[in-house]
Design a protein around this motif. Structure first.
Motif, PDB file in Angstrom:
ATOM      1  N   ASN A 140     -63.574   9.825 -19.063  1.00 24.57           N
ATOM      2  CA  ASN A 140     -62.789  11.043 -19.230  1.00 24.57           C
ATOM      3  C   ASN A 140     -63.028  11.703 -20.581  1.00 24.57           C
ATOM      4  O   ASN A 140     -62.378  12.694 -20.912  1.00 24.57           O
TER       5      ASN A 140
ATOM      6  N   ASP B  86     -54.774   8.748  -8.824  1.00 24.29           N
ATOM      7  CA  ASP B  86     -55.313   9.924  -9.506  1.00 24.29           C
ATOM      8  C   ASP B  86     -56.049  10.770  -8.483  1.00 24.29           C
ATOM      9  O   ASP B  86     -57.038  10.328  -7.891  1.00 24.29           O
ATOM     10  N   LEU B  87     -55.573  11.983  -8.233  1.00 22.41           N
ATOM     11  CA  LEU B  87     -56.181  12.823  -7.198  1.00 22.41           C
ATOM     12  C   LEU B  87     -57.609  13.190  -7.582  1.00 22.41           C
ATOM     13  O   LEU B  87     -57.895  13.540  -8.729  1.00 22.41           O
ATOM     14  N   SER B  88     -58.497  13.145  -6.620  1.00 19.20           N
ATOM     15  CA  SER B  88     -59.884  13.522  -6.862  1.00 19.20           C
ATOM     16  C   SER B  88     -59.986  15.007  -7.179  1.00 19.20           C
ATOM     17  O   SER B  88     -59.108  15.797  -6.817  1.00 19.20           O
ATOM     18  N   PHE B  89     -61.062  15.397  -7.859  1.00 16.60           N
ATOM     19  CA  PHE B  89     -61.186  16.793  -8.266  1.00 16.60           C
ATOM     20  C   PHE B  89     -62.612  17.285  -8.049  1.00 16.60           C
ATOM     21  O   PHE B  89     -63.556  16.501  -7.931  1.00 16.60           O
ATOM     22  N   SER B  90     -62.737  18.602  -8.016  1.00 19.37           N
ATOM     23  CA  SER B  90     -64.038  19.264  -8.015  1.00 19.37           C
ATOM     24  C   SER B  90     -64.054  20.252  -9.170  1.00 19.37           C
ATOM     25  O   SER B  90     -63.013  20.612  -9.709  1.00 19.37           O
TER      26      SER B  90
ATOM     27  N   ARG C 140     -66.186  18.691 -15.205  1.00 22.93           N
ATOM     28  CA  ARG C 140     -65.746  17.301 -15.378  1.00 22.93           C
ATOM     29  C   ARG C 140     -64.593  17.177 -16.360  1.00 22.93           C
ATOM     30  O   ARG C 140     -63.723  16.316 -16.202  1.00 22.93           O
TER      31      ARG C 140
ATOM     32  N   ARG D  89     -54.505  16.672 -15.376  1.00 25.74           N
ATOM     33  CA  ARG D  89     -54.785  16.006 -14.111  1.00 25.74           C
ATOM     34  C   ARG D  89     -53.555  16.044 -13.215  1.00 25.74           C
ATOM     35  O   ARG D  89     -52.471  16.476 -13.632  1.00 25.74           O
TER      36      ARG D  89
ATOM     37  N   ARG E 165     -49.344  10.505  -1.106  1.00 25.46           N
ATOM     38  CA  ARG E 165     -50.734  10.544  -0.643  1.00 25.46           C
ATOM     39  C   ARG E 165     -50.806  10.406   0.870  1.00 25.46           C
ATOM     40  O   ARG E 165     -51.619  11.065   1.522  1.00 25.46           O
TER      41      ARG E 165
ATOM     42  N   HIS F   7     -56.170  17.715  -2.838  1.00 28.48           N
ATOM     43  CA  HIS F   7     -57.194  17.519  -3.861  1.00 28.48           C
ATOM     44  C   HIS F   7     -57.017  18.562  -4.965  1.00 28.48           C
ATOM     45  O   HIS F   7     -56.218  19.493  -4.831  1.00 28.48           O
TER      46      HIS F   7
ATOM     47  N   ARG G 231     -58.856  21.176  -7.958  1.00 26.29           N
ATOM     48  CA  ARG G 231     -60.039  21.900  -8.409  1.00 26.29           C
ATOM     49  C   ARG G 231     -59.816  22.347  -9.851  1.00 26.29           C
ATOM     50  O   ARG G 231     -58.781  22.934 -10.177  1.00 26.29           O
TER      51      ARG G 231
END
Length: 259
Positions: free
Chosen positions: A147, A171-175, A178, A192, A200, A207, A209
């Motif tokens: 991170n 921890d929610l995934s992201f696009s 970084r 985050r 969940r 998700h 972004r």
């Protein structure tokens, strides 16, 4: 439903309002969580009202430090404010056809000892509300070494990482980019969204972004509570492959299906 969270680093610049209104239109926000506006009182109220959300909760900045705003459209989402502090706003959120869940917008204090009170508060909140819940905001800490890029190693993993692990947080995934914050040579992911397992399971397609930076040195983050892909066949885009025309039975198939 879409939730956007952003460390704006002050709202007094002439560019802020225009950029924010453009973002609200572009990203179809149902809820907006803002921290560090650095204004209070009537000034804060005036800016909040100008953003077009019918409902809001304001935690005033202390001098030029902090401040929290939660804004929402009550035509799309029902929000009940449960509590506030200088580091968080806690709300109960109800969407159509879903059970209620807890949203906590977080702005962790830069001081480690002050930030420790946030983890204590979140532990207390989790014991009070046996509901699915979502946390989002600026935690001033990271969950792993990937991170961070650049600068000297720092001990910014203890509080947040320990709290996530002890409360089975995801921890929610992201696009997108970084990292969500940067200086000249240092890049870090402080901003985050995380949730407990019950939340969940309720929103399996949720998700994050990371949106482009504009007037702040932080990237806004956008939480898609539901999938951005439509599950309604009537709303799916029409697609056509030219090679289908080469099949001898194509005309008969079209007549049969669309006749």
């Amino acid at each position: 439903m879409n939730v956007v969270c952003w460390n704006v680093r002050g709202v007094v610049s002439a560019r802020f309002k225009n950029n924010m209104l453009d973002s609200i239109r572009t990203h179809h926000m149902d809820m907006l969580f803002i921290w560090e506006p650095r204004i209070s009182g009537e000034k804060a109220l005036s800016v909040v009202k100008s953003l077009g959300f019918p409902c809001f909760e304001i935690v005033d900045a202390i001098g030029f430090f902090g401040g929290l705003w939660l804004l929402w459209d009550n035509n799309k989402v029902n929000v009940e404010i449960l509590g506030t502090s200088d580091q968080s706003i806690t709300a109960c959120v109800t969407l159509e056809n879903h059970s209620p869940w807890i949203f906590i917008g977080v702005y962790a204090h830069p001081c480690t000892s002050r930030r420790a009170k946030l983890w204590d508060y979140l532990s207390f909140a989790s014991s009070c509300h046996q509901l699915p819940w979502l946390l989002a905001g600026d935690f001033k800490e990271m969950l792993s070494m990937d991170n961070k890029m650049g600068g000297v190693p720092v001990n910014q993993f203890k509080g947040l990482k320990s709290w996530f692990e002890s409360h089975d947080m995801v921890d929610l995934s992201f696009s997108g980019p970084r990292f969500t914050w940067r200086t000249k040579n240092i890049h870090e992911r402080f901003d985050r969204a995380g949730c407990n397992l019950n939340w969940r399971r309720m929103f399996v397609d949720a998700h994050v972004r990371h949106l482009p930076r504009t007037t702040s040195d932080h990237n806004p983050i956008k939480i898609f509570v539901h999938s951005c892909l439509s599950t309604n066949p009537l709303n799916r885009p029409f697609r056509f492959e030219a090679m289908w025309l080469k099949r001898e039975t194509f005309d008969d198939l079209i007549a049969q299906v669309w006749g």
